[in-house]
Design a protein around this motif. Structure first.
Motif, PDB file in Angstrom:
ATOM      1  N   ARG A 102      10.229  23.788 -33.469  1.00 50.70           N
ATOM      2  CA  ARG A 102      10.816  23.966 -32.211  1.00 50.70           C
ATOM      3  C   ARG A 102      10.139  25.332 -32.350  1.00 50.70           C
ATOM      4  NH1 ARG A 102      16.379  21.368 -30.044  1.00 50.70           N
ATOM      5  NH2 ARG A 102      15.259  23.206 -28.199  1.00 50.70           N
ATOM      6  N   GLN A 103       9.973  26.234 -32.683  1.00 55.77           N
ATOM      7  CA  GLN A 103       9.683  27.705 -31.894  1.00 55.77           C
ATOM      8  C   GLN A 103       8.265  27.756 -32.045  1.00 55.77           C
ATOM      9  OE1 GLN A 103      10.747  31.023 -34.838  1.00 55.77           O
ATOM     10  NE2 GLN A 103      12.565  30.586 -34.377  1.00 55.77           N
ATOM     11  N   ARG A 104       7.095  27.059 -32.962  1.00 53.27           N
ATOM     12  CA  ARG A 104       6.045  26.717 -32.464  1.00 53.27           C
ATOM     13  C   ARG A 104       5.478  25.891 -31.621  1.00 53.27           C
ATOM     14  NH1 ARG A 104       3.113  24.190 -37.840  1.00 53.27           N
ATOM     15  NH2 ARG A 104       1.519  25.096 -36.444  1.00 53.27           N
ATOM     16  N   ILE A 105       6.658  24.732 -31.159  1.00 52.68           N
ATOM     17  CA  ILE A 105       5.875  24.281 -29.566  1.00 52.68           C
ATOM     18  C   ILE A 105       6.136  25.408 -28.627  1.00 52.68           C
ATOM     19  CG2 ILE A 105       7.023  22.580 -28.086  1.00 52.68           C
ATOM     20  CD1 ILE A 105       8.123  21.059 -30.753  1.00 52.68           C
ATOM     21  N   GLU A 106       6.843  25.854 -28.785  1.00 54.22           N
ATOM     22  CA  GLU A 106       7.661  27.187 -27.518  1.00 54.22           C
ATOM     23  C   GLU A 106       6.852  28.263 -27.369  1.00 54.22           C
ATOM     24  OE1 GLU A 106      12.061  28.674 -27.832  1.00 54.22           O
ATOM     25  OE2 GLU A 106      12.491  26.906 -27.903  1.00 54.22           O
ATOM     26  N   GLN A 107       6.624  28.420 -28.154  1.00 51.14           N
ATOM     27  CA  GLN A 107       4.718  29.036 -28.604  1.00 51.14           C
ATOM     28  C   GLN A 107       3.895  29.190 -27.796  1.00 51.14           C
ATOM     29  OE1 GLN A 107       4.004  30.541 -32.760  1.00 51.14           O
ATOM     30  NE2 GLN A 107       6.098  32.137 -32.968  1.00 51.14           N
ATOM     31  N   ALA A 108       4.114  27.207 -28.660  1.00 52.17           N
ATOM     32  CA  ALA A 108       2.184  26.803 -27.360  1.00 52.17           C
ATOM     33  C   ALA A 108       2.647  26.485 -26.345  1.00 52.17           C
ATOM     34  CB  ALA A 108       2.298  25.411 -27.859  1.00 52.17           C
ATOM     35  N   LEU A 109       3.819  26.533 -25.325  1.00 50.73           N
ATOM     36  CA  LEU A 109       3.941  26.574 -24.611  1.00 50.73           C
ATOM     37  C   LEU A 109       4.028  28.024 -23.743  1.00 50.73           C
ATOM     38  CD1 LEU A 109       8.024  24.464 -24.446  1.00 50.73           C
ATOM     39  CD2 LEU A 109       5.498  23.627 -23.374  1.00 50.73           C
ATOM     40  N   VAL A 110       4.084  29.053 -23.960  1.00 48.56           N
ATOM     41  CA  VAL A 110       3.799  30.235 -23.656  1.00 48.56           C
ATOM     42  C   VAL A 110       2.537  29.682 -23.719  1.00 48.56           C
ATOM     43  CG1 VAL A 110       4.314  32.434 -23.813  1.00 48.56           C
ATOM     44  CG2 VAL A 110       5.966  30.943 -24.587  1.00 48.56           C
ATOM     45  N   SER A 111       1.384  29.882 -24.873  1.00 47.15           N
ATOM     46  CA  SER A 111       0.781  30.330 -24.229  1.00 47.15           C
ATOM     47  C   SER A 111      -0.520  29.620 -23.315  1.00 47.15           C
ATOM     48  CB  SER A 111      -0.115  29.914 -25.998  1.00 47.15           C
ATOM     49  OG  SER A 111      -1.693  29.566 -25.649  1.00 47.15           O
ATOM     50  N   LEU A 112       0.335  28.414 -23.180  1.00 47.45           N
ATOM     51  CA  LEU A 112      -0.028  27.402 -22.114  1.00 47.45           C
ATOM     52  C   LEU A 112       0.128  27.928 -20.702  1.00 47.45           C
ATOM     53  CD1 LEU A 112      -1.481  24.452 -21.058  1.00 47.45           C
ATOM     54  CD2 LEU A 112       1.164  24.033 -21.451  1.00 47.45           C
ATOM     55  N   ALA A 113       0.833  29.134 -21.178  1.00 49.01           N
ATOM     56  CA  ALA A 113       2.033  28.890 -19.426  1.00 49.01           C
ATOM     57  C   ALA A 113       0.646  30.628 -19.140  1.00 49.01           C
ATOM     58  CB  ALA A 113       3.284  29.421 -19.378  1.00 49.01           C
ATOM     59  N   ASP A 114       0.122  30.995 -20.085  1.00 51.64           N
ATOM     60  CA  ASP A 114      -0.533  32.300 -19.948  1.00 51.64           C
ATOM     61  C   ASP A 114      -2.275  32.053 -19.631  1.00 51.64           C
ATOM     62  OD1 ASP A 114      -1.081  35.247 -20.715  1.00 51.64           O
ATOM     63  OD2 ASP A 114      -2.909  34.147 -22.064  1.00 51.64           O
ATOM     64  N   ASP A 115      -3.037  30.817 -20.536  1.00 50.68           N
ATOM     65  CA  ASP A 115      -3.358  30.175 -20.276  1.00 50.68           C
ATOM     66  C   ASP A 115      -4.081  29.807 -18.457  1.00 50.68           C
ATOM     67  OD1 ASP A 115      -4.664  30.591 -22.377  1.00 50.68           O
ATOM     68  OD2 ASP A 115      -4.322  29.357 -23.525  1.00 50.68           O
ATOM     69  N   LEU A 116      -3.142  29.008 -18.481  1.00 49.57           N
ATOM     70  CA  LEU A 116      -2.713  28.127 -16.516  1.00 49.57           C
ATOM     71  C   LEU A 116      -3.548  29.422 -15.994  1.00 49.57           C
ATOM     72  CD1 LEU A 116       0.202  25.520 -17.071  1.00 49.57           C
ATOM     73  CD2 LEU A 116      -2.601  25.309 -16.630  1.00 49.57           C
ATOM     74  N   GLN A 117      -2.454  30.990 -16.326  1.00 49.10           N
ATOM     75  CA  GLN A 117      -3.002  31.605 -14.780  1.00 49.10           C
ATOM     76  C   GLN A 117      -3.841  32.974 -15.437  1.00 49.10           C
ATOM     77  OE1 GLN A 117       1.443  33.874 -14.762  1.00 49.10           O
ATOM     78  NE2 GLN A 117       1.505  32.652 -16.046  1.00 49.10           N
ATOM     79  N   ASN A 118      -4.234  32.509 -16.371  1.00 48.48           N
ATOM     80  CA  ASN A 118      -5.496  33.385 -16.502  1.00 48.48           C
ATOM     81  C   ASN A 118      -6.792  32.887 -17.824  1.00 48.48           C
ATOM     82  OD1 ASN A 118      -3.504  36.084 -16.036  1.00 48.48           O
ATOM     83  ND2 ASN A 118      -2.446  35.733 -18.744  1.00 48.48           N
ATOM     84  N   ASP A 119      -6.529  32.147 -17.729  1.00 50.29           N
ATOM     85  CA  ASP A 119      -8.160  31.535 -18.700  1.00 50.29           C
ATOM     86  C   ASP A 119      -9.018  30.360 -17.890  1.00 50.29           C
ATOM     87  OD1 ASP A 119      -9.885  30.604 -21.443  1.00 50.29           O
ATOM     88  OD2 ASP A 119      -8.454  29.060 -21.543  1.00 50.29           O
ATOM     89  N   PRO A 120      -9.859  31.072 -17.375  1.00 53.81           N
ATOM     90  CA  PRO A 120     -10.871  30.404 -17.002  1.00 53.81           C
ATOM     91  C   PRO A 120     -11.491  28.926 -17.013  1.00 53.81           C
ATOM     92  CG  PRO A 120     -12.129  32.439 -17.271  1.00 53.81           C
ATOM     93  CD  PRO A 120     -10.812  32.348 -18.702  1.00 53.81           C
TER      94      PRO A 120
END
Length: 400
Positions: free
Chosen positions: A240-258
């Motif tokens: 579950r923690q790995r899934i949440e980390q993946a969601l956090v990374s996705l949220a950051d990529d959506l905002q900052n990753d071209p």
């Protein structure tokens, strides 16, 4: 009224003729003759004055008659100047707007809609007729194009990323994650026979002959069920923690990753180009249009539900919140003054040019229709006042 004034003049003429004939028989007929004679003079004088405003009396080109047709351009310019100097001056409008409580009036209208039934029904009918008169296909295409254009320009990736980040921060993603685990478990139960068949087909002949393939299937399913159960029971489960980390990374990529943002834009473009989405937008507009028409056709029903309650609450807020009321009134005042500053000159020119464009007959008929009754009263009063003056002069002459 013109006929009444003319009949009075004719009556005075008949009375004068009768009194003149009967005057030798009694002194009283002399007073009647004096009254009728002066009444005719007064009635004729006022008939001439009233007629001279709009046309030539008896069609004769008497100087200083037909005043309004001859001066219609000057009247238009004067009316336009009057509007400009007395109504369409920003400081005058601002001064008069200070005494208007626009927000309070709107609040009373929304909070007590029953008292404004005729206005609401009239506005509702107007809106309904307008919606029904517009070309459905063309208007729907315009709405669909406008919505699609706005969606194409919208950079959705940062917005989705911010929403996802806020949801994770406030732990609003936990129920969704629990639901996903539960759905996975239900899917596993529903497809258990298929999983057993897959293990059986991929097992070697020795495993199938000894029956170990069934044991292997049971162990795989048991391990999966145990994993899902542990994830459901333990919020701190490593997976579950790995899934949440993946969601956090996705949220950051959506905002900052071209690259991620480009993928979202490409996906959005594909979605908008899909005929199914285009059809959905068209159906959405038709449903909204039909709902608006139903609401405008039956405003009482529309105001009886939650929408009506929301409007009443808004009206109460406008009536009670002094700061909000002051802000709205200030906005209305500034907007009106701004409109006067921007379009006052155009309004003045519109009035002047419109009056200039009318022909003399149009000006005459419209002004005479507006004030004609009062002008005919002038003729009637002139007849009566003239008669009384003649009677008084005759009385003074007899007493002297």
């Amino acid at each position: 009224m013109r006929l009444l004034a003319t009949l009075m003049l004719v009556a005075m003429a008949a009375l004068y003729a009768a009194a003149r004939t009967l005057e030798p028989r009694h002194l009283a007929w002399g007073y009647v003759r004096a009254f009728a004679e002066a009444a005719m003079v007064g009635g004729l004088a006022d008939w001439f004055a009233v007629t001279a405003l709009f046309r030539h009396p008896l069609g004769l080109p008497i100087p200083h008659t037909a005043i309004i047709p001859r001066n219609k351009d000057r009247i238009g310019d004067t009316l336009a100047s009057f509007l400009r100097d007395n109504f369409l001056v920003p400081r005058v409008v601002a001064r008069r707007m200070r005494g208007l409580d626009v927000a309070g009036a709107a609040g009373r209208f929304l909070a007590n809609p029953a008292g404004e039934g005729r206005l609401r029904r009239g506005a509702s009918r107007m809106v309904a007729h307008l919606l029904e008169s517009l070309d459905q296909e063309r208007l729907g295409g315009m709405v669909r194009t406008a919505v699609a254009s706005r969606l194409e320009k919208l950079d959705a990736a940062p917005l989705i990323g911010q929403m996802l980040g806020a949801a994770i921060t406030e732990q609003r993603h936990v129920p969704l994650l629990d639901a996903a685990i539960q759905w996975t478990g239900q899917t596993l139960v529903a497809n258990e026979p298929m999983i057993r068949e897959m293990v059986h087909e991929r097992s070697g002949s020795i495993l199938r002959w000894t029956g170990l393939d069934e044991t292997l299937s049971n162990r795989i399913l048991t391990a999966l069920y145990r994993l899902l159960g542990e994830m459901a029971d333990d919020p701190r489960h490593p997976l579950r923690q790995r899934i949440e980390q993946a969601l956090v990374s996705l949220a950051d990529d959506l905002q900052n990753d071209p690259e991620t943002r480009a993928k979202v834009m490409a996906f959005k473009a594909d979605m908008l180009a899909n005929p199914a989405v285009t059809g959905w937008l068209s159906r959405l507009w038709e449903q909204a249009r039909a709902g608006l028409i139903r609401a405008t056709r039956d405003p009482e029903a529309a105001l009886a539900g939650r929408f009506g309650e929301a409007l009443r609450q808004l009206g109460a807020t406008l009536e009670q919140d002094a700061r909000l009321k002051a802000g709205i009134n200030q906005f209305a005042r500034r907007a009106t003054v701004g409109a006067v500053s921007a379009y006052g000159g155009g309004i003045v020119r519109l009035v002047s040019d419109t009056v200039r464009s009318w022909d003399a007959r149009t000006v005459t008929s419209r002004l005479e229709a507006a004030v004609g009754r009062d002008l005919q009263y002038i003729r009637i009063n002139g007849t009566l006042v003239g008669g009384l003056v003649g009677l008084a002069l005759h009385l003074v002459d007899r007493l002297s």
